[in-house]
Design an enzyme around this catalytic site. Sequence first.
Site, PDB file in Angstrom:
ATOM      1  N   GLY A  31     -49.907  29.486 -42.277  1.00 38.49           N
ATOM      2  CA  GLY A  31     -51.154  29.513 -43.039  1.00 38.49           C
ATOM      3  C   GLY A  31     -52.159  30.499 -42.490  1.00 38.49           C
ATOM      4  O   GLY A  31     -51.926  31.164 -41.479  1.00 38.49           O
ATOM      5  N   ASP A  40     -50.698  24.142 -35.576  1.00 39.29           N
ATOM      6  CA  ASP A  40     -50.551  24.275 -37.026  1.00 39.29           C
ATOM      7  C   ASP A  40     -51.884  23.985 -37.708  1.00 39.29           C
ATOM      8  O   ASP A  40     -52.768  23.351 -37.107  1.00 39.29           O
ATOM      9  CB  ASP A  40     -49.463  23.306 -37.525  1.00 39.29           C
ATOM     10  CG  ASP A  40     -48.851  23.748 -38.850  1.00 39.29           C
ATOM     11  OD1 ASP A  40     -49.397  24.671 -39.493  1.00 39.29           O
ATOM     12  OD2 ASP A  40     -47.820  23.169 -39.237  1.00 39.29           O
ATOM     13  N   ALA A  61     -53.950  22.501 -41.360  1.00 43.42           N
ATOM     14  CA  ALA A  61     -53.816  21.328 -42.236  1.00 43.42           C
ATOM     15  C   ALA A  61     -54.718  21.541 -43.441  1.00 43.42           C
ATOM     16  O   ALA A  61     -55.625  22.378 -43.421  1.00 43.42           O
ATOM     17  CB  ALA A  61     -54.201  20.050 -41.499  1.00 43.42           C
ATOM     18  N   LYS A  64     -50.686  18.057 -45.356  1.00 44.17           N
ATOM     19  CA  LYS A  64     -50.254  19.435 -45.161  1.00 44.17           C
ATOM     20  C   LYS A  64     -49.352  19.845 -46.320  1.00 44.17           C
ATOM     21  O   LYS A  64     -48.858  19.011 -47.046  1.00 44.17           O
ATOM     22  CB  LYS A  64     -49.483  19.572 -43.831  1.00 44.17           C
ATOM     23  CG  LYS A  64     -50.402  19.487 -42.619  1.00 44.17           C
ATOM     24  CD  LYS A  64     -49.681  19.706 -41.303  1.00 44.17           C
ATOM     25  CE  LYS A  64     -48.808  20.923 -41.232  1.00 44.17           C
ATOM     26  NZ  LYS A  64     -49.481  22.194 -41.588  1.00 44.17           N
ATOM     27  N   GLY A  99     -49.552  25.294 -48.324  1.00 42.25           N
ATOM     28  CA  GLY A  99     -48.882  26.582 -48.095  1.00 42.25           C
ATOM     29  C   GLY A  99     -47.376  26.518 -48.321  1.00 42.25           C
ATOM     30  O   GLY A  99     -46.678  27.530 -48.189  1.00 42.25           O
ATOM     31  N   GLU A 112     -42.531  22.405 -41.135  1.00 46.16           N
ATOM     32  CA  GLU A 112     -43.680  22.038 -40.289  1.00 46.16           C
ATOM     33  C   GLU A 112     -43.513  20.628 -39.721  1.00 46.16           C
ATOM     34  O   GLU A 112     -43.791  20.384 -38.545  1.00 46.16           O
ATOM     35  CB  GLU A 112     -44.975  22.126 -41.093  1.00 46.16           C
ATOM     36  CG  GLU A 112     -45.378  23.560 -41.391  1.00 46.16           C
ATOM     37  CD  GLU A 112     -46.578  23.666 -42.311  1.00 46.16           C
ATOM     38  OE1 GLU A 112     -47.242  24.700 -42.272  1.00 46.16           O
ATOM     39  OE2 GLU A 112     -46.843  22.728 -43.090  1.00 46.16           O
ATOM     40  N   LYS A 114     -62.159  20.850 -43.998  1.00 48.22           N
ATOM     41  CA  LYS A 114     -60.914  20.060 -44.127  1.00 48.22           C
ATOM     42  C   LYS A 114     -61.082  18.605 -43.652  1.00 48.22           C
ATOM     43  O   LYS A 114     -60.164  17.805 -43.774  1.00 48.22           O
ATOM     44  CB  LYS A 114     -59.806  20.710 -43.283  1.00 48.22           C
ATOM     45  CG  LYS A 114     -59.597  22.210 -43.474  1.00 48.22           C
ATOM     46  CD  LYS A 114     -58.731  22.510 -44.644  1.00 48.22           C
ATOM     47  CE  LYS A 114     -58.341  23.955 -44.810  1.00 48.22           C
ATOM     48  NZ  LYS A 114     -57.388  24.466 -43.854  1.00 48.22           N
TER      49      LYS A 114
HETATM   50  C1  5RP Z   1     -48.716  25.070 -44.999  1.00 51.96           C
HETATM   51  C2  5RP Z   1     -49.741  24.182 -44.427  1.00 51.96           C
HETATM   52  C3  5RP Z   1     -50.951  24.833 -43.872  1.00 51.96           C
HETATM   53  O1  5RP Z   1     -51.059  24.493 -42.531  1.00 51.96           O
HETATM   54  C4  5RP Z   1     -52.144  24.351 -44.613  1.00 51.96           C
HETATM   55  O2  5RP Z   1     -51.942  24.645 -45.979  1.00 51.96           O
HETATM   56  C5  5RP Z   1     -53.421  25.015 -44.116  1.00 51.96           C
HETATM   57  O3  5RP Z   1     -53.422  26.364 -44.457  1.00 51.96           O
HETATM   58  P1  5RP Z   1     -54.674  27.285 -44.227  1.00 51.96           P
HETATM   59  O4  5RP Z   1     -54.868  27.400 -42.753  1.00 51.96           O
HETATM   60  O5  5RP Z   1     -54.293  28.590 -44.880  1.00 51.96           O
HETATM   61  O6  5RP Z   1     -55.871  26.652 -44.912  1.00 51.96           O
HETATM   62  O7  5RP Z   1     -49.632  22.986 -44.374  1.00 51.96           O
HETATM   63  O8  5RP Z   1     -47.649  24.324 -45.511  1.00 51.96           O
END
Ligand code: 5RP
Length: 229
Positions: A29, A85, A87, A98, A101, A107, A125
């Site tokens: 992400g 990671d 979220a 999650k 993305g 993940e 978030k």
């Molecule tokens: C991908 C995810 C990402 O971690 C989540 O969508 C957060 O993305 P971003 O940092 O672009 O907001 O779960 O599967």
Amino acid sequence: MDTNLKQQAAEEAVTRFVRDRMTLGLGTGSTVYFALRKLGEELAAGRLKQIAGVPTSVDTERQAATFGIPLTNLRDHIPLDVTIDGADEVDDDLNLIKGLGGALLREKLVAASSQKLVIIVDESKHVTRLGSHVPLPVEVAQFAWQVQVPFLKSLGAHAQLRMSTATEPYVTDNGNFILDARFPGGIPDVRRVAEALAHRPGVVEHGLFLGMAHAVVLATVGGVQIMTI
Ligand code: 5RP
């Protein structure tokens, strides 16, 4: 969405949680992008040595290679030391949604194979109830995916097939479809929903990560906070 806050959360996580000779899970992400960049900078400057990462998506694999991060795989490194990671939503109990993305399956597998899961997010978030702002991504087999829509309705959600274009469904790195399940007012009982999805044939994985995160690095306009249980 605040790019600067994402960068702050990502860089704080690398500084605070990554040490020489660690094996790392590399999430996916736009927030993780900044963690990968920081890892690359630290390696190039010699401030960090002998780390290796397991990417959670094809996109992350490409980005990590660009930043010069050595890659490895889960077969040779179980458990990983730390996974970093992003979220889509985080609650006060460090439960997560999650998968917006699309990388939720890898993940979750990488997170479950790590001693520590560190989540990096900006303050947009942080929610009181999961599902308040975003749908719950549910990765399903392509075969008869339509039958999952009434099933999700029975759990209280309106599900929509994620599309890549107006006519082409989005296909995950694992060759599956994603249904985005929107719960009006949020998900009232995340454990019940997670349990139901875990036992449903054709559901490959879902985006509820319950009791998995060890720390959340939350970047706010007032500064970076570390949430732990
Ligand atoms: C991908 C995810 C990402 O971690 C989540 O969508 C957060 O993305 P971003 O940092 O672009 O907001 O779960 O599967």
